[in-house]
Design a protein around this motif. Structure first.
Motif, PDB file in Angstrom:
ATOM      1  N   ARG A  18       0.822  -1.184   0.000  1.00  0.00           N
ATOM      2  CA  ARG A  18       0.000   0.000   0.000  1.00  0.00           C
ATOM      3  C   ARG A  18       0.869   1.252   0.000  1.00  0.00           C
ATOM      4  O   ARG A  18       0.529   2.269  -0.563  1.00  0.00           O
ATOM      5  CB  ARG A  18      -0.868  -0.015   1.263  1.00  0.00           C
ATOM      6  N   LEU A  19       2.031   1.116   0.647  1.00  0.00           N
ATOM      7  CA  LEU A  19       2.838   2.299   0.914  1.00  0.00           C
ATOM      8  C   LEU A  19       3.718   2.671  -0.266  1.00  0.00           C
ATOM      9  O   LEU A  19       3.966   3.841  -0.535  1.00  0.00           O
ATOM     10  CB  LEU A  19       3.723   1.975   2.123  1.00  0.00           C
ATOM     11  N   ARG A  58      -3.973  11.531   2.292  1.00  0.00           N
ATOM     12  CA  ARG A  58      -3.135  10.349   2.521  1.00  0.00           C
ATOM     13  C   ARG A  58      -1.931  10.347   1.580  1.00  0.00           C
ATOM     14  O   ARG A  58      -0.847   9.904   1.950  1.00  0.00           O
ATOM     15  CB  ARG A  58      -3.957   9.077   2.315  1.00  0.00           C
ATOM     16  N   THR A  61       0.601  12.753   2.971  1.00  0.00           N
ATOM     17  CA  THR A  61       1.315  12.262   4.163  1.00  0.00           C
ATOM     18  C   THR A  61       2.181  11.042   3.870  1.00  0.00           C
ATOM     19  O   THR A  61       2.885  10.563   4.753  1.00  0.00           O
ATOM     20  CB  THR A  61       0.318  11.858   5.267  1.00  0.00           C
ATOM     21  N   GLY A  62       2.130  10.536   2.624  1.00  0.00           N
ATOM     22  CA  GLY A  62       2.955   9.378   2.291  1.00  0.00           C
ATOM     23  C   GLY A  62       2.319   8.073   2.705  1.00  0.00           C
ATOM     24  O   GLY A  62       2.956   7.035   2.696  1.00  0.00           O
ATOM     25  N   TYR A  63       1.050   8.077   3.069  1.00  0.00           N
ATOM     26  CA  TYR A  63       0.374   6.844   3.460  1.00  0.00           C
ATOM     27  C   TYR A  63       0.058   5.991   2.244  1.00  0.00           C
ATOM     28  O   TYR A  63      -0.036   4.775   2.341  1.00  0.00           O
ATOM     29  CB  TYR A  63      -0.909   7.214   4.218  1.00  0.00           C
ATOM     30  N   MET A  64      -0.118   6.685   1.107  1.00  0.00           N
ATOM     31  CA  MET A  64      -0.260   5.925  -0.133  1.00  0.00           C
ATOM     32  C   MET A  64       0.357   6.717  -1.270  1.00  0.00           C
ATOM     33  O   MET A  64       0.381   7.937  -1.238  1.00  0.00           O
ATOM     34  CB  MET A  64      -1.728   5.592  -0.412  1.00  0.00           C
ATOM     35  N   PRO A  65       0.883   6.020  -2.260  1.00  0.00           N
ATOM     36  CA  PRO A  65       1.539   6.735  -3.356  1.00  0.00           C
ATOM     37  C   PRO A  65       0.514   7.178  -4.404  1.00  0.00           C
ATOM     38  O   PRO A  65      -0.503   6.512  -4.594  1.00  0.00           O
ATOM     39  CB  PRO A  65       2.461   5.665  -3.939  1.00  0.00           C
ATOM     40  N   ASP A  96       9.647  14.418  -1.900  1.00  0.00           N
ATOM     41  CA  ASP A  96       8.634  13.484  -2.372  1.00  0.00           C
ATOM     42  C   ASP A  96       8.313  12.501  -1.242  1.00  0.00           C
ATOM     43  O   ASP A  96       9.211  11.854  -0.709  1.00  0.00           O
ATOM     44  CB  ASP A  96       9.182  12.724  -3.593  1.00  0.00           C
ATOM     45  N   ILE A  98       7.172   9.625  -1.185  1.00  0.00           N
ATOM     46  CA  ILE A  98       7.482   8.223  -1.447  1.00  0.00           C
ATOM     47  C   ILE A  98       8.984   8.007  -1.541  1.00  0.00           C
ATOM     48  O   ILE A  98       9.526   7.028  -1.023  1.00  0.00           O
ATOM     49  CB  ILE A  98       6.779   7.746  -2.733  1.00  0.00           C
ATOM     50  N   GLU A  99       9.657   8.960  -2.206  1.00  0.00           N
ATOM     51  CA  GLU A  99      11.100   8.813  -2.377  1.00  0.00           C
ATOM     52  C   GLU A  99      11.845   9.071  -1.074  1.00  0.00           C
ATOM     53  O   GLU A  99      12.815   8.392  -0.747  1.00  0.00           O
ATOM     54  CB  GLU A  99      11.609   9.762  -3.471  1.00  0.00           C
ATOM     55  N   PHE A 150      10.937   9.665   5.122  1.00  0.00           N
ATOM     56  CA  PHE A 150      11.242  10.144   6.463  1.00  0.00           C
ATOM     57  C   PHE A 150      11.273  11.661   6.526  1.00  0.00           C
ATOM     58  O   PHE A 150      10.818  12.261   7.493  1.00  0.00           O
ATOM     59  CB  PHE A 150      12.581   9.565   6.941  1.00  0.00           C
ATOM     60  N   LYS A 194       7.627  12.690   6.490  1.00  0.00           N
ATOM     61  CA  LYS A 194       6.854  12.269   7.652  1.00  0.00           C
ATOM     62  C   LYS A 194       7.281  13.008   8.913  1.00  0.00           C
ATOM     63  O   LYS A 194       6.489  13.188   9.844  1.00  0.00           O
ATOM     64  CB  LYS A 194       6.976  10.751   7.834  1.00  0.00           C
ATOM     65  N   GLN A 195       8.538  13.418   8.939  1.00  0.00           N
ATOM     66  CA  GLN A 195       8.998  14.168  10.118  1.00  0.00           C
ATOM     67  C   GLN A 195       8.463  15.588  10.135  1.00  0.00           C
ATOM     68  O   GLN A 195       8.452  16.228  11.177  1.00  0.00           O
ATOM     69  CB  GLN A 195      10.526  14.192  10.132  1.00  0.00           C
ATOM     70  N   TYR A 243      -0.303  14.732  11.371  1.00  0.00           N
ATOM     71  CA  TYR A 243      -1.452  14.261  10.595  1.00  0.00           C
ATOM     72  C   TYR A 243      -2.536  13.774  11.543  1.00  0.00           C
ATOM     73  O   TYR A 243      -2.303  12.929  12.393  1.00  0.00           O
ATOM     74  CB  TYR A 243      -0.977  13.143   9.672  1.00  0.00           C
ATOM     75  N   PRO A 254      -5.778  11.850  11.009  1.00  0.00           N
ATOM     76  CA  PRO A 254      -6.639  11.170  10.039  1.00  0.00           C
ATOM     77  C   PRO A 254      -8.112  11.337  10.400  1.00  0.00           C
ATOM     78  O   PRO A 254      -8.445  11.827  11.478  1.00  0.00           O
ATOM     79  CB  PRO A 254      -6.216   9.705  10.143  1.00  0.00           C
TER      80      PRO A 254
END
Lengths: 737, 341
Positions: free
Chosen positions: A233-234, B45, B48-52, B64, B66-67, B70, B73-74, B78, B80
């Motif tokens: 998912r991630l 989402r 926040t990088g929870y899904m691409p 990015d 996904i790339e 960290f 996310k830091q 968030y 939800p």
């Protein structure tokens, strides 16, 4: 790493505040305690093997329930979104959670510390198997937890996660049954994938690389799958459904291959008290240096038997690439068992270069001197068989016929099969037809002649013996006189009486005509004496040793030089001789000769002339220490001066009975061993190697009835209740928060 | 601070978000508006990088998600849609756990947790189990969690949902306080909230950007006509007929809804009409039309007892925007979106 630590602590804490945890621990303690009580306390065996084996099955049910919440709950409660949007990696999350569950399981094992404590307080357990057992149990649980961790990432429904996990564990368990049912190479692969197969040897005290690697592979595999499940998912995942199936299959495939490769890895740590998984240096040297080609070892073992044979033969396979081992259940593969004439469990067949040795359980096990433990001579027997196959020609035993001797293959089938297993080839020959003794004959056997020997035949036999040939003379009570045979025996220093032996004191089943004579010390009889076995000889003719000890042959017709006789079997002094008739009148008359009679004699002589090449080889190694279970000391004592001309050589064994080798009589008491020992002694087969037998002591524990019940209350009632109480208390304390 | 360029997200063949482009500047408080299923949560989402994202490019503070997960996310706090709470933990334990997760240095955890508790008004319940808290408190714990680690970017998915009015006011106040030091993107379907808090509104529907502007300007610009409420003493049918004759009047409907008719005494006060003028009239023209209405009805001796403009709120805009399906309006809005870039 800090992320992992954070997740780990949080997870462990969640376990410790969840009432479910205490219920599970309680169930674990009830069942574990009960199994301990049954397999240790009430049976008196100071080993946790039974506890581990039974409780392992409980883990199949418990572990999925323990692990079901690990990820499913995060998903259901939405906290997955917090974890996955925090700066922690998937690996940290999965491994952190996994380690928390493993820690909890380790804690459960700590709660069982009372079991070994009881063992040490009231018994004498073996520490090695105990430690190895706990390590194996921890690995097993850790593998189960990894599987549960994986199924928990499949769904947000904890029940589904638990049921799926249960299914996977059951499958891992049942693969062994499937493997057993399938048999052969594929079956072995399946067995190797089963969690139970790899678990068994731990509680016997073996830490082996294949087993440890199996569990580590299962753990790593399931954790990787779990991480990938979350990552799907991630990550900017481009994999399609088919690709993901492929990827999973590839991962599983890699694990299978790793497992198969690991199966041959030799590294192991043998913690068993008797070193049952370790081969002696002598065997290792033989396997390393003396194998000219592949050796096949087939062990016929009943599935489920607690036999040391499979462990032993596997140790051979690990020690050398040239050794191929298969473990066969004769019930499942009866054709194979029939092919080798296997009639007992724990029979081992060793093959090399197209030749075969069969080792029966009789030569594998002996009762130890304490009368309770078993001595296991498996390594000695197998290594000896390998050495014989490599270094020795088969010896030929030629059975003379034409005088009413036992000539039926049927009657001697059992004997011939045993002889073949011991490295003897057999054939019948009629001297009147051939005119000479078959080439390369080691032993001429005469089994119960009913009619007399011709003069020419006698001459051939005499010359054979003079030339160093060996004679096995089994004479039966016969109504008519047999001067030819008597002459032959006489030349060997044995006089054959014309009386059938009646022994009211030493007789089998009150049949006074079936004497069970006293065994006199000799390399042939010593192994039987040690093992308290008797020889049973129905309808025997009495023998008299003309001149006990060393004597000259004295016979007019070409004496073989000096001879020496040793009585092997002797009746009681209550015995007497009855006249040989079709129907023997058993009544002691004044004219009947009185015992004791000799029933078997070993004859040695000094042979001056050189003998044939093959005989020379046996002569060189020939000593008085033949026989299956000969001790090393006799062998050592006879080594010096082996080449000297005047050395005593076995010449013949004369027995006043031939019935004992016929049909089922061969299997009675020590009859078979007696005969084989006699042949081995005659052919000068010495023990090629001497390996100390392994003594399997059963560790014991004795508790007073009071203590038996106290342990029951402590482990089956109080400990589990305590767990529930702590759980309840935790809930109560937090209820108002 | 947050930048989305042609971002799309498909679930199978269904597009949850399609070709979404917008940006949020540093320190800005932006409302993210759309009906259920519009793609608000999916968009958040992805940020926040929870899904691409399936397609397109997005960055948070230049990274990015996904790339360089960290880095992103830091920097993000968030909240939800469902606050990610562990029912078996106390509020303080939970916030400490989050502070570890967010890699707050050990020596600053205490201060941060204390500050988050204080700001969200949780000090009184800090040692209680989250599972035992009311819905409002839980929402606050969720918000407190988002504040841990002093993230420069706050992504708040429906932060006031399920709260009682008093709590809503408090939370709104809190978000307003945060506005200066944080970049905030908050989603909502409670429009007054967005109007009250946000400097800018982004409206999406069915995964597509519909409009974005300041709340007030958006309301004005997207006005499609001028609505009046008219109450007359006399036959409503006749009035309707007369009014329809006036140039500049687009439609006249008799409002027969009981609540519009009033009750008891009020009913005697006359009948209500809903009157819509042609869109795009200049201010002067509009007044002329209103004068014309007065004279026409006066001539027919139908007295006007009430004439009041209906104020177009963002709520109406929102409703209109998301119900309008006509290609005309789609083109209109899209061109506006283009102008905005």
């Amino acid at each position: 790493m800090s992320g992992l630590w954070t997740i780990y602590r949080k997870e462990l804490r969640s376990f410790l505040v969840a009432p479910l945890t205490y219920v599970l621990v309680g169930i674990f303690l009830v069942l574990g305690g009960y199994f301990f009580w049954v397999t240790v306390v009430t049976s008196g065996i100071a080993s946790l093997a039974g506890f581990f084996g039974n409780t392992a099955i409980v883990l199949i049910f418990l572990m999925p329930v323990l692990t079901m919440r690990l990820w499913s709950e995060e998903e259901a409660k939405g906290t997955a979104e917090l974890l996955l949007t925090s700066p922690v990696s998937l690996g940290q999350i999965v491994v952190g959670k996994y380690l928390a569950a493993v820690t909890l399981f380790a804690g459960m094992l700590v709660l069982t510390a009372g079991y070994p404590l009881v063992l040490y307080l009231f018994g004498d357990p073996q520490t090695g198997p105990l430690i190895a057992g706990y390590i194996g149990f921890l690995l097993l649980g850790a593998a189960f937890i990894a599987a549960g961790m994986f199924t928990s990432t499949l769904t947000d429904n904890q029940v589904i996660a638990a049921v799926t996990g249960f299914g996977i564990l059951l499958l891992l368990w049942l693969l062994q049954w499937a493997g057993d049912a399938l048999g052969g190479g594929a079956g072995e692969v399946l067995r190797n994938l089963s969690a139970i197969t790899h678990f068994v040897s731990f509680s016997d005290g073996l830490l082996a690389a294949p087993d440890v690697i199996y569990y580590l592979a299962v753990i790593v595999g399931f954790l990787l799958l779990a991480i990938r499940n979350l990552g799907r998912r991630l990550w900017r995942s481009l994999e399609t459904g088919a690709q993901s199936v492929l990827l999973t299959a590839a991962l599983v495939g890699i694990l299978v291959v790793v497992n198969i490769l690991a199966a041959r890895m030799p590294w192991q740590l043998d913690l068993s008290a008797e070193g049952r998984f370790t081969l002696s240096d002598q065997t290792k040297q033989v396997l390393r240096e003396q194998l000219p080609g592949p050796v096949e070892i087939t062990a016929f073992v009943r599935t489920g038997d607690d036999s040391p044979v499979p462990d032993l033969v596997r140790a051979y396979a690990k020690a050398s690439d040239r050794v191929q081992v298969s473990i066969v259940d004769p019930l499942r593969e009866p054709s194979l068992a029939q092919q080798y004439g296997v009639q007992q469990y724990d029979t081992v067949v060793v093959q090399q270069g197209g030749r075969t040795r069969k080792i029966t359980p009789d030569s594998l096990y002996t009762l130890a001197s304490d009368g309770f433990s078993t001595e296991f001579n498996g390594e000695q027997a197998i290594t000896r068989a390998i050495l014989e196959l490599v270094h020795e020609q088969d010896r030929k035993v030629a059975f003379l016929i034409g005088h009413g001797e036992v000539a039926s293959e049927d009657e001697l089938a059992s004997l011939f099969s045993d002889l073949e297993g011991e490295g003897y080839s057999t054939e019948f020959f009629n001297l009147a037809e051939t005119g000479s003794i078959p080439a390369a004959t080691s032993v001429v056997a005469v089994a119960g002649p009913q009619s007399d020997l011709g003069a020419q035949e006698l001459d051939v036999l005499r010359r054979f013996v003079q030339a160093g040939g060996k004679l096995l003379l089994l004479l039966d009570p016969v109504t008519r006189a047999l001067p030819g045979w008597e002459s032959l025996a006489g030349q060997l220093g044995v006089q054959v009486t014309s009386h059938i032996v009646v022994d009211p004191e030493r007789a089998a089943f009150l049949d006074v005509l079936s004497p069970m004579p006293e065994l006199l010390a000799h390399p042939i009889t010593n192994p039987l004496i040690e093992r308290r076995m008797e020889v049973l000889l129905p309808r025997s003719v009495g023998l008299v040793v003309r001149e006990e000890g060393a004597a000259s042959g004295g016979g007019a017709a070409g004496a073989p030089g000096e001879i020496k006789t040793s009585a092997l079997l002797r009746t009681s002094s209550e015995a007497w001789g009855e006249k040989i008739q079709q129907r023997v009148q058993v009544r002691k008359d004044p004219e009947d000769p009185v015992g004791p009679f000799i029933l078997a004699v070993a004859v040695e002589g000094r042979v001056a002339e050189p003998v044939t090449d093959s005989e020379a080889a046996s002569k060189r190694s020939s000593t008085a220490s033949g026989g299956t279970g000969a001790d090393g000391s006799g062998q050592d004592a006879s080594q010096p001066g082996a080449e000297s001309e005047g050395e005593w050589q076995p010449l013949a064994v004369v027995v006043g009975n031939s019935t004992f080798i016929r049909g089922q009589f061969l299997n009675l008491q020590g009859n078979r061993d007696f005969l084989l020992n006699a042949l081995n002694w005659l052919t000068g087969r010495k023990s090629l190697i001497s390996i100390r037998p392994k003594v399997f002591k059963v560790p014991t524990i004795a508790l007073t009835p009071r203590l038996v019940w106290n342990t029951f209350y402590a482990f089956v009632v109080i400990m589990p209740l305590a767990s529930l109480f702590v759980g309840g208390w935790t809930w109560w304390r937090r209820r108002a928060l | 601070m947050i930048q989305l360029e042609h971002v799309s997200k498909w679930y199978g063949s269904r597009a949850a978000v399609e070709d979404l482009t917008f940006s949020v500047a540093e320190g800005e408080v932006v409302g993210f508006l759309g009906p259920n299923g519009a793609g608000k949560t999916t968009t958040m989402r992805m940020i926040t990088g929870y899904m691409p994202p399936s397609d397109g490019h997005l960055t948070v503070a230049g990274f990015d998600p996904i790339e360089e997960p960290f880095e992103v996310k830091q920097r993000i706090g968030y909240l939800p849609e469902n606050p990610p709470l562990y029912a078996d933990m106390t509020v303080t334990d939970y916030l400490y756990f989050v502070s570890e997760l967010k890699r707050v240095p050990r020596e600053r955890r205490r201060a941060q947790v204390g500050q988050a508790l204080e700001r969200t008004g949780l000090t009184g319940v800090s040692n209680r189990l989250i599972g035992h808290l009311s819905r409002g408190y839980r929402q606050r714990v969720g918000l407190a969690q988002a504040l841990i680690g002093e993230p420069p970017v706050l992504i708040l998915d429906e932060p006031t949902v399920g709260l009682d009015p008093q709590q809503i006011i408090e939370i709104r106040q809190l978000i307003k306080e945060l506005a200066g030091s944080h970049t905030v993107l908050l989603s909502s379907h409670i429009l007054p909230e967005v109007q009250a808090i946000c400097e800018r509104v982004i409206i999406i529907n069915k995964g597509r950007l519909v409009a974005q502007d300041e709340p007030a300007r958006l309301a004005e610009r997207l006005r499609t006509g001028t609505e009046f409420r008219l109450r007359v003493q006399g036959p409503a049918d006749r009035a309707q007929q007369l009014l329809r004759g006036i140039a500049g009047v687009r439609s006249v409907e008799i409002d027969r809804k009981p609540e519009s008719q009033g009750t008891g005494q009020a009913r005697a006060a006359g009948e209500a009409l809903q009157l819509v003028l042609e869109p795009g009239l200049e201010t002067g023209e509009s007044e002329n039309v209103r004068a014309q209405i007065f004279f026409t009805l006066a001539e027919a001796r139908i007295p006007i007892v009430e004439l009041s403009p209906v104020r177009v709120s963002l709520e109406d805009v929102f409703l209109q925007l998301v119900t309008e399906e006509q290609p005309h309006h789609d083109a209109h809005v899209t061109s506006q979106g283009g102008a905005e870039r």
